[in-house]
Design a protein around this motif. Sequence first.
Motif, PDB file in Angstrom:
ATOM      1  N   MET A  46       5.949  25.293  50.984  1.00 20.83           N
ATOM      2  CA  MET A  46       6.749  24.372  51.797  1.00 20.83           C
ATOM      3  C   MET A  46       6.928  23.013  51.128  1.00 20.83           C
ATOM      4  N   ALA A  47       6.327  22.819  49.979  1.00 19.56           N
ATOM      5  CA  ALA A  47       6.233  21.482  49.381  1.00 19.56           C
ATOM      6  C   ALA A  47       7.585  20.805  49.194  1.00 19.56           C
ATOM      7  N   TYR A  48       8.628  21.586  48.895  1.00 19.01           N
ATOM      8  CA  TYR A  48       9.919  20.981  48.549  1.00 19.01           C
ATOM      9  C   TYR A  48      10.957  21.114  49.657  1.00 19.01           C
ATOM     10  N   MET A  49      10.518  21.522  50.836  1.00 22.13           N
ATOM     11  CA  MET A  49      11.450  21.595  51.964  1.00 22.13           C
ATOM     12  C   MET A  49      11.727  20.194  52.493  1.00 22.13           C
ATOM     13  N   SER A  50      12.835  20.051  53.198  1.00 23.58           N
ATOM     14  CA  SER A  50      13.233  18.728  53.689  1.00 23.58           C
ATOM     15  C   SER A  50      12.578  18.442  55.038  1.00 23.58           C
ATOM     16  N   PRO A  64      10.517  14.359  51.335  1.00 22.49           N
ATOM     17  CA  PRO A  64      10.951  13.654  50.122  1.00 22.49           C
ATOM     18  C   PRO A  64      11.943  12.532  50.391  1.00 22.49           C
ATOM     19  N   ARG A  65      12.916  12.779  51.262  1.00 21.32           N
ATOM     20  CA  ARG A  65      13.940  11.771  51.544  1.00 21.32           C
ATOM     21  C   ARG A  65      13.317  10.493  52.094  1.00 21.32           C
ATOM     22  N   THR A  66      12.384  10.630  53.033  1.00 22.12           N
ATOM     23  CA  THR A  66      11.777   9.454  53.664  1.00 22.12           C
ATOM     24  C   THR A  66      11.049   8.606  52.642  1.00 22.12           C
ATOM     25  N   LEU A  67      10.228   9.253  51.808  1.00 22.71           N
ATOM     26  CA  LEU A  67       9.482   8.498  50.805  1.00 22.71           C
ATOM     27  C   LEU A  67      10.431   7.845  49.807  1.00 22.71           C
ATOM     28  N   ALA A  68      11.424   8.593  49.337  1.00 23.09           N
ATOM     29  CA  ALA A  68      12.347   8.056  48.329  1.00 23.09           C
ATOM     30  C   ALA A  68      13.127   6.857  48.869  1.00 23.09           C
ATOM     31  N   LYS A  69      13.616   6.952  50.098  1.00 23.21           N
ATOM     32  CA  LYS A  69      14.390   5.851  50.672  1.00 23.21           C
ATOM     33  C   LYS A  69      13.497   4.628  50.923  1.00 23.21           C
ATOM     34  N   LEU A  70      12.248   4.875  51.332  1.00 18.78           N
ATOM     35  CA  LEU A  70      11.324   3.765  51.542  1.00 18.78           C
ATOM     36  C   LEU A  70      11.078   3.028  50.229  1.00 18.78           C
TER      37      LEU A  70
END
Length: 217
Positions: A46-50, A64-70
Amino acid sequence: MTDFATRRVMMVDTQIRPSDVTKFPIIDAMLAVPREAYVPRAMREMAYMSENVAISPNRVVFEPRTLAKLLDTLNIQPTESVLDVGCGLGYSCAVIARLAEAVVGLEEDEALASEAQRTLSTEGVDNAAVIVGALTGGAAKHGPYDVITVQGGVETVPQALLDQLKEGGRIGCLFMEGPLGVARIGYKVDGAVTWRPAFNASAPVLPGFETKRDFAL
């Protein structure tokens, strides 16, 4: 054998880039850090699921999206020191370590902290260290910090954390309002922190970061 490297590229191409994350150091970090190494073994598929990956009750690895945008909004510089509150199994520390001069990961769960430090060492991340302590108390011994990140939802931010932010520093938190949340960046100017909204996301509220409520009969 699962091809995690291909999944990492897909994660960046389908979750990170379409979310207006354009800073090359962040893209590069997300491509380089093996996310699967920093989630529970049973959750690696599941590591790369959104979606957020649960690591213990009320604790997750941000999607990933949350961390990247932060990180995109915080705009961490190579000369800066970062306090990563609630670092869990160390994924956020590993990504931030590629952006910052030094990272202190704070984790109150000793089992998570020892696993995080072991993985970071195995992966050769030598500018990040994980310490054990109450998340709400920060890590004043190693501060003050240019940037503070909180890896989970909050309703309120303890003053102890704000006190450990350098003048001119930034803090990124995901404020939860029921099931929905707004990531906000706080800027410290003249000793006071002013918050600005950045984007929407969702995560469980970290223990100790809830708003104290008065109960009336």
